[in-house]
Scaffold this motif. Structure first.
Motif, mmCIF file in Angstrom:
data_model
loop_
_atom_site.group_PDB
_atom_site.id
_atom_site.type_symbol
_atom_site.label_atom_id
_atom_site.label_comp_id
_atom_site.label_asym_id
_atom_site.label_seq_id
_atom_site.Cartn_x
_atom_site.Cartn_y
_atom_site.Cartn_z
ATOM 1 N N ALA A 79 0.839 -1.202 0.000
ATOM 2 C CA ALA A 79 0.000 0.000 0.000
ATOM 3 C C ALA A 79 0.869 1.245 0.000
ATOM 4 N N LYS A 80 1.924 1.223 0.841
ATOM 5 C CA LYS A 80 2.786 2.402 0.916
ATOM 6 C C LYS A 80 3.433 2.678 -0.429
ATOM 7 N N ALA A 81 3.914 1.581 -1.073
ATOM 8 C CA ALA A 81 4.554 1.760 -2.382
ATOM 9 C C ALA A 81 3.562 2.355 -3.366
ATOM 10 N N LEU A 140 -6.797 2.253 3.248
ATOM 11 C CA LEU A 140 -6.328 0.870 3.378
ATOM 12 C C LEU A 140 -5.073 0.820 4.236
ATOM 13 N N GLU A 141 -4.182 1.788 3.997
ATOM 14 C CA GLU A 141 -2.950 1.844 4.778
ATOM 15 C C GLU A 141 -3.281 2.029 6.247
ATOM 16 N N GLU A 142 -4.239 2.920 6.519
ATOM 17 C CA GLU A 142 -4.630 3.135 7.918
ATOM 18 C C GLU A 142 -5.149 1.844 8.524
ATOM 19 N N LEU A 143 -6.039 1.153 7.767
ATOM 20 C CA LEU A 143 -6.660 -0.046 8.311
ATOM 21 C C LEU A 143 -5.644 -1.176 8.482
ATOM 22 N N LEU A 144 -4.583 -1.132 7.654
ATOM 23 C CA LEU A 144 -3.552 -2.147 7.835
ATOM 24 C C LEU A 144 -2.612 -1.763 8.963
ATOM 25 N N GLY A 145 -2.629 -0.495 9.328
ATOM 26 C CA GLY A 145 -1.690 -0.027 10.345
ATOM 27 C C GLY A 145 -2.389 0.258 11.657
ATOM 28 N N ASP A 146 -2.340 1.508 12.064
ATOM 29 C CA ASP A 146 -2.799 1.858 13.404
ATOM 30 C C ASP A 146 -4.275 1.626 13.618
ATOM 31 N N LYS A 147 -5.075 1.784 12.537
ATOM 32 C CA LYS A 147 -6.513 1.638 12.746
ATOM 33 C C LYS A 147 -6.960 0.193 12.560
ATOM 34 N N GLY A 148 -6.018 -0.687 12.259
ATOM 35 C CA GLY A 148 -6.371 -2.089 12.076
ATOM 36 C C GLY A 148 -6.531 -2.786 13.410
ATOM 37 N N ARG A 149 -7.175 -3.930 13.363
ATOM 38 C CA ARG A 149 -7.522 -4.609 14.606
ATOM 39 C C ARG A 149 -6.279 -5.121 15.319
ATOM 40 N N GLU A 150 -5.345 -5.655 14.543
ATOM 41 C CA GLU A 150 -4.195 -6.281 15.191
ATOM 42 C C GLU A 150 -3.462 -5.281 16.060
ATOM 43 N N LEU A 151 -3.147 -4.116 15.457
ATOM 44 C CA LEU A 151 -2.373 -3.145 16.211
ATOM 45 C C LEU A 151 -3.174 -2.588 17.376
ATOM 46 N N LYS A 152 -4.445 -2.372 17.154
ATOM 47 C CA LYS A 152 -5.267 -1.822 18.248
ATOM 48 C C LYS A 152 -5.315 -2.805 19.401
ATOM 49 N N VAL A 153 -5.474 -4.093 19.040
ATOM 50 C CA VAL A 153 -5.531 -5.106 20.097
ATOM 51 C C VAL A 153 -4.211 -5.128 20.852
ATOM 52 N N ALA A 154 -3.092 -5.066 20.105
ATOM 53 C CA ALA A 154 -1.774 -5.079 20.747
ATOM 54 C C ALA A 154 -1.650 -3.911 21.710
ATOM 55 N N GLU A 155 -2.111 -2.737 21.217
ATOM 56 C CA GLU A 155 -2.019 -1.543 22.056
ATOM 57 C C GLU A 155 -2.794 -1.735 23.347
ATOM 58 N N LEU A 156 -4.011 -2.236 23.207
ATOM 59 C CA LEU A 156 -4.837 -2.441 24.399
ATOM 60 C C LEU A 156 -4.199 -3.460 25.337
ATOM 61 N N LYS A 157 -3.574 -4.470 24.741
ATOM 62 C CA LYS A 157 -2.977 -5.500 25.596
ATOM 63 C C LYS A 157 -1.833 -4.916 26.420
ATOM 64 N N THR A 158 -1.015 -4.060 25.756
ATOM 65 C CA THR A 158 0.068 -3.444 26.525
ATOM 66 C C THR A 158 -0.516 -2.584 27.635
ATOM 67 N N ARG A 159 -1.595 -1.868 27.294
ATOM 68 C CA ARG A 159 -2.224 -1.004 28.307
ATOM 69 C C ARG A 159 -2.687 -1.839 29.488
ATOM 70 N N ILE A 160 -3.269 -3.012 29.143
ATOM 71 C CA ILE A 160 -3.791 -3.883 30.213
ATOM 72 C C ILE A 160 -2.650 -4.375 31.094
#
Lengths: 288, 570
Positions: free
Chosen positions: B147-149, B277-297
């Protein structure tokens, strides 16, 4: 005691003001296992007579008795073979017979039933056509199927309403022989309506003429004393046969003369019988 | 054919032996084209069953059967309809640009096809976004890099497109200026001429006014003044005509500019899409959001383990809240807007449910009507009264009644149960959907009811006699004789009902706002975007094709239950 009896039976149609008397004072006595042929002109009430015998209609006056007891309604013991076969077009040959067998012999086991049906299919020489629908059969084959279905019910009386009149002469001859063969194998009382004097003389034990309508009655009957088996080829040279045939024909034609003289030139109303063709039906427009 | 092993066999024995070759070893002879006959018969039977009669001469031609006759039939049933349709498209393409509405031109077939492609592209992009939201791991990284390319490439393309547009605009302006110049000159000349003439005539009129003496001269003055006014109006009209020509040239968009605009729009849209698409693959995607929340937890966890007093409550609360958010996040999906394919599926589901409702009411009632003349007489006023009622009248009533049953859709047991069903749950059935289905049912049940009643009432008298002779009971007579005999007409009624129901559904959906093809049309109409007109015409063809397919399916069912001599053996 007579097996099948009609006692002073009368039948008419229409409202009281315009009554049309089809049959009047019909008396007929049939012994058990007798083959009776009724000969009549078209429109003389033959089918009405058959319906009365089969219990499909009730007489206005008089009684129809089977073994001395009045007939209350139709049933499998009065095996009627309709003029237009009355086959169910969505069922195959085997299924048409099966529906009758299932109804009459409800307790028959499945394997026994299929053997029974196959026996009757073979009896009328329809082997190999078990899964065909009636629309795929010829006229003669449909007639055989109708016969097989009626016989499979093991009726006490076999009522044949002009069974062969819709067929060509060659098929007619074949089926006449088949009918006689089946009847001789498995004797039962038969009442056959026909318009062919030769056919009646060939097949029946007794010929009863039906006078032309309205108010048709049965005339004096003719006993057929020819020995069975009767061979069509040689019968034409038999004096008894010729005398019988000529006598019946003369009687029928004289009846017609009489009726013409009696009525003069009055207008004869036609009975309400539509010729029904299995291949065509009155198309009702599909209403949206 | 005779066996030569024995020396002098009986002639009759060998001839009977030779003629007793078993049938199984004799294969059907191949035809000229070389395919077995059984395939041909099978194909012809399928064609007959599915009522695709125009394919029959093609199959027969492949087998070399009567080529001239088959070619003529192909010409009649295949080539001519295709040519007729091509002629229609041609006439459309010619006439469309001639009519200009305030929403633009009537779209040509090419524009409609482009609109269709735009709809499908939108659908695919939304699907890609939905997948991107939930992609994880290595696949996500790859897609993100891609996507970035792509964004880099698109940025360059966009710059180039902007340049091209500017150039096209400049060229257009130059061309327009060149076209306008002579017209402008003419206009200026006209103006000057008119002004001069006007002044002269005014002066003359003033002189005349001053010299007015008696009635005749007054009348002459009046006439001259009137003539002057008409002349002024005529001159003004002439000027306006030239001005209109100039305006027309100004208004017209040159094709090159139009193309440049379309190209730029396409690139901009793609850039927007890839950016999302880039957003959804990155920060707004589920994987990263879940990771972020997990670190917060885990942070909160450590904080909780060492918290005391007031902090205990706060950290515990935050922990529970974050845990709850994590749970809902893990099963979340991208909020995809409804695209046309989804709406089509929902519409088809709605029409089937409505059709089923309607048939379940109509068929038993029709059977009762056919069996009993009294019942038919009782039902006749209802049928006559409610049959002509339009769906647009039924729909508000249905909405009100269903709204009364389901005041709060989110907590109603029926809605919840429907949302949990395996295949249907994804369509989010709501009261508007149910109201549309009920409207379809109410409008389409009459055809089935009337045809069923007719079929049941017109069973052949011979069949009834058979039932009487066999002494069939009421139920046996009904199921073994009456219903099989009536089935072709019942299916004819069902086919009409489905056709009517499909037409009714689009109107009902448009009004009820139930997510479907009707809603798509309404959205396009109220948006008024540049390609809305074309998209609405795409819907015309989509609705037609789906209606055609539904009709075909019903024809196949109808043919399967028809027997020789039945009314609807079409």
């Amino acid at each position: 005691m007579a097996f099948l009896e009609l006692k002073q039976v009368s039948k008419g149609f229409g409202p009281a003001s315009k009554r049309y008397e089809v049959l009047s004072d019909i008396n007929l006595t049939i012994a058990e296992n007798e083959f009776v042929a009724i000969i009549g002109f078209s429109g003389s009430g033959k089918s009405t007579l058959m319906s009365l015998l089969a219990g499909l209609e009730k007489p206005d006056a008089g009684e129809v008795l089977l073994r001395g007891k009045p007939i209350t309604g139709p049933g499998p013991e009065l095996g009627i073979m309709f003029q237009n076969y009355s086959l169910l077009p969505w069922l195959s040959v085997a299924q048409n017979i099966e529906i009758a067998v299932k109804q009459v012999f409800a307790t028959m086991a499945k394997s026994e039933r299929s053997d029974y049906i196959q026996h009757y299919i073979d009896l009328v020489s329809l082997t190999g056509s078990e899964w065909k629908k009636p629309s795929e059969l010829s006229g003669g084959m449909r007639q055989r199927l109708s016969l097989a279905r009626t016989l499979a019910m093991k009726p006490e009386v076999l009522l044949l309403d002009e069974p062969l009149s819709a067929l060509d002469a060659l098929t007619r001859a074949v089926l006449q022989d088949e009918l006689v063969r089946i009847w001789e194998e498995d004797r039962r009382t038969v009442v056959m309506i026909t318009n062919d004097v030769d056919e009646a003389a060939l097949m029946a034990d007794r010929i009863v003429p039906l006078t032309p309508g309205p108010r048709a009655t049965l005339g004096e009957d003719f006993a057929v004393s020819l020995l069975r088996p009767r061979d069509r080829a040689t019968l034409n040279f038999n004096d008894d046969f010729k005398r019988l045939r000529n006598g019946v024909a003369k009687r029928m034609l004289s009846l017609n003369e009489e009726s013409r003289l009696v009525k003069g030139t009055t207008v004869r109303p036609l009975p309400a019988i539509d010729p029904i063709d299995l291949d065509r039906r009155v198309v009702a427009s599909t209403v949206a | 054919m005779t066996s030569s092993s024995e020396s002098a066999p009986l002639i009759s024995a060998t001839s009977t032996e030779a003629s007793a070759v078993p049938a199984a070893s004799v294969r059907p002879k191949p035809t000229r084209a070389g395919f077995p006959i059984r395939l041909k018969h099978g194909l012809l039977r399928i064609i007959d069953l599915s009522a695709l009669g125009f394919l029959e001469p093609i199959v027969r031609l492949c087998y070399g059967e009567e080529p001239r006759v088959q070619l003529r039939k192909i010409g009649q049933f295949v080539v001519i309809p295709v040519l007729a349709f091509a002629a229609f498209v041609g006439v459309w393409a010619i006439l469309a640009p001639k009519h200009k509405t305030k929403s633009g031109e009537v779209p040509t077939p090419a524009v409609v096809y482009e609109a269709y492609q735009a709809i499908m592209t939108f659908h695919e992009r939304e699907n890609a976004k939905e997948d991107a939201y939930v992609t994880s791991g290595g696949a996500r990284e790859t897609l993100l890099a891609d996507a970035k390319a792509r964004l880099v490439v698109l940025a360059e393309d966009e710059a180039a497109a902007a340049e091209a547009l500017a150039a096209a605009r400049a060229a257009e302006a130059a061309a327009k200026a060149k076209a306008i110049a002579p017209l402008q000159q003419r206009l200026d000349a006209l103006k000057a001429e008119t002004d001069a003439a006007e002044q002269e005539r005014e002066a003359r009129l003033d002189a005349q006014a001053a010299a007015v003496s008696d009635a005749a001269s007054r009348k002459a003055y009046l006439a001259d003044l009137a003539a002057f006014r008409t002349w002024k109006d005529a001159e003004r009209d002439r000027q306006r005509a030239v001005k209109d020509d100039i305006d027309a040239i100004n208004r017209a968009v040159a094709p090159t500019t139009q193309e440049a605009i379309t190209a730029q729009t396409a690139i901009a849209e793609e850039r927007q899409y890839v950016g999302k698409l880039e957003e959804l693959l990155g920060d707004k995607g589920r994987e990263l959001k879940v990771a972020e929340l997990k670190t917060r937890i885990s942070e909160l966890d450590t904080a909780y383990l060492s918290a005391t007093g007031r902090d205990l409550y706060k950290t515990a609360n935050s922990l529970l809240i974050t845990q709850g958010r994590l749970d809902s996040l893990e099963s979340s999906t991208y909020a995809k807007p409804s695209t046309l394919p989804y709406q089509i599926q929902r519409s088809v589901l709605c029409v089937f449910i409505g059709f089923l409702f309607g048939s379940l009411i109509a068929i038993p009632l029709g059977i009762l009507c056919g069996l009993s003349k009294t019942f038919m007489a009782a039902m006749t006023p209802f049928i006559a009264l409610f049959k002509p009622v339009s769906p647009i009248v039924w729909l508000p009533i249905a909405l009100i009644v269903i709204g009364g049953f389901i005041p709060d859709p989110d907590s109603h047991w029926l809605m919840r149960w429907l949302a949990d069903l395996p295949l249907i749950g994804v369509f989010k059935i709501n009261p508007a959907f149910l109201a549309s289905a009920v409207t379809v049912a109410l409008c389409s049940l009459w055809a089935t009811m009337v045809n069923t009643a007719l079929g049941v009432a017109s069973v052949d008298k011979d069949h009834i006699n058979v039932a009487r002779v066999l002494r069939l009971g009421f139920w046996q007579r009904l199921f073994k004789i009456v219903l099989p005999s009536a089935l072709p007409l019942v299916f004819a009624g069902l086919r009409i009902s489905l056709g009517v129901g499909w037409m009714v559904l689009i109107a009902a959906e448009l009004l009820a706002g139930s997510e479907g093809i009707g809603k798509f049309v309404w959205d396009q109409f109220s948006n008024g975007a540049s390609d809305s007109f074309a998209k609405m015409m795409v819907v015309v063809f989509v609705v037609g094709v789906i209606g055609l397919i539904l009709d075909r399916i019903m024809i196949i069912f109808q043919r399967m239950v028809s027997f020789e001599g039945s009314v609807a053996a079409m």
